[in-house]
Design an enzyme around this catalytic site. Structure first.
Site, PDB file in Angstrom:
ATOM      1  N   SER A  97     122.831 104.871  34.395  1.00 52.35           N
ATOM      2  CA  SER A  97     124.064 104.071  34.300  1.00 52.35           C
ATOM      3  C   SER A  97     124.274 103.737  32.822  1.00 52.35           C
ATOM      4  O   SER A  97     123.323 103.820  32.026  1.00 52.35           O
ATOM      5  CB  SER A  97     123.882 102.775  35.099  1.00 52.35           C
ATOM      6  OG  SER A  97     124.875 101.823  34.779  1.00 52.35           O
ATOM      7  N   TYR A 152     119.311  94.960  37.543  1.00 54.30           N
ATOM      8  CA  TYR A 152     119.888  96.316  37.693  1.00 54.30           C
ATOM      9  C   TYR A 152     119.692  97.106  36.403  1.00 54.30           C
ATOM     10  O   TYR A 152     119.239  98.265  36.438  1.00 54.30           O
ATOM     11  CB  TYR A 152     121.376  96.218  38.043  1.00 54.30           C
ATOM     12  CG  TYR A 152     122.061  97.558  38.194  1.00 54.30           C
ATOM     13  CD1 TYR A 152     121.823  98.365  39.310  1.00 54.30           C
ATOM     14  CD2 TYR A 152     122.937  98.036  37.222  1.00 54.30           C
ATOM     15  CE1 TYR A 152     122.445  99.601  39.449  1.00 54.30           C
ATOM     16  CE2 TYR A 152     123.564  99.264  37.353  1.00 54.30           C
ATOM     17  CZ  TYR A 152     123.318 100.046  38.466  1.00 54.30           C
ATOM     18  OH  TYR A 152     123.932 101.271  38.612  1.00 54.30           O
TER      19      TYR A 152
END
Ligand SMILES: NC(=O)c1ccc[n+]([C@@H]2O[C@H](COP(=O)([O-])OP(=O)(O)OC[C@H]3O[C@@H](n4cnc5c(N)ncnc54)[C@H](OP(=O)(O)O)[C@@H]3O)[C@@H](O)[C@H]2O)c1
Length: 247
Positions: free
Chosen positions: A145, A158
């Site tokens: 990501s 995350y």
């Protein structure tokens, strides 16, 4: 005479194929003629995708799996290996993103994030690495990501999970001279990923953060580009963002 698709067809195991980026990647790679083994927990969604792609002539096997269970990754890899005698590509795509500020103390969600996003990737690597080493070739594509490169409030765990995937990918790349390793880091992409955020403030903030999003097909094409390179060319990192988004 063999078609171009059959000459270049690879045996590909893809996790998280029941929605979003994984589903789009399964469609894209199946339409290129590859042999796909698609995994996730929601078997009904996988089976519907399998049937749709088979109706178009695609080679797709749906396999229920939970990436937090190493034996599930071993099983899908064994199934593909038994059928084809090789595994060319693993795409570690399954992931979760239940964002919240650390002060909310959502310890179960922190653990789930690390279990799926980090341990899940390691379980995939463990399942294919001995086979790829024995083959003297293979390709592991890990989906990270932009959160593997930058941290935002409410995203600490995350981002930690995606920084870990980036570290694991680069370590793996350096440890082998025969296996290609690619880290794909998407910016915001339309998917179900933000649907599971339980913290109300973060959910509201995400609506603005995620306002400009890529279609998942854009990431599927980036994955396919890395896979399509020759064995001696390792596209080690790709960041794919929406042009109009600052994130
Ligand atoms: N969308 C974005 O903006 C974005 C941006 C950067 C990175 N990413 C990354 O892209 C990847 C795909 O996410 P997405 O955006 O396509 O989200 P998504 O639509 O929510 O898809 C997530 C996939 O992961 C699977 N999954 C979740 N937990 C699992 C488990 N324990 N075992 C097996 N499969 C599991 C889900 O299937 P089941 O629920 O059926 O198991 C689903 O197929 C993730 O790694 C995510 O972090 C997404």
């Amino acid at each position: 005479m063999q078609s171009i698709a059959s000459v270049t067809a690879k045996v590909i195991v893809l996790t998280g194929a029941s929605s979003g980026i994984g589903e789009a990647t399964a469609r894209h790679l199946a339409r290129q003629g590859h042999y796909l083994y698609i995994g996730a927990r929601r078997l009904d969604r996988l089976t519907a995708l399998q049937d749709e792609l088979r109706a178009e002539g695609g080679h797709v096997e749906a396999v229920q799996l939970d990436v937090t269970r190493p034996e599930d990754l071993q099983a899908i890899v064994s199934q593909a290996h038994a059928a084809h005698g090789r595994i060319d590509v693993l795409v570690n795509n399954a992931g979760v993103m239940p964002l919240s500020p650390l002060a909310a103390l959502k310890i179960d969600e922190w653990n789930r994030t690390l279990d799926v996003n980090v341990r899940g990737v390691l379980h995939g690597i463990a399942a294919v690495l001995p086979i790829m080493q024995a083959q003297g070739q293979g390709h592991i594509v890990n989906i990270a990501s932009v959160g593997a490169h930058q941290v935002w409030p409410s995203s600490a765990v995350y981002c930690a999970s995606k920084f870990a995937v980036r570290a694991i990918s680069d370590g793996l790349r350096q440890e082998t001279d025969a296996i290609r390793v690619t880290l794909v880091s998407p910016g915001v992409v339309e998917s179900e990923l933000a649907d599971h955020i339980t913290d109300e403030t973060t959910r509201a903030a995400m609506r603005d953060f995620r306002r400009i999003a890529l279609p998942p097909q854009a990431v599927a094409q980036a994955i396919a580009y890395a896979i399509a390179q020759p064995d001696d060319v390792d596209v080690s990192e790709l960041i794919v963002r929406p042009t109009a988004s600052p994130y």
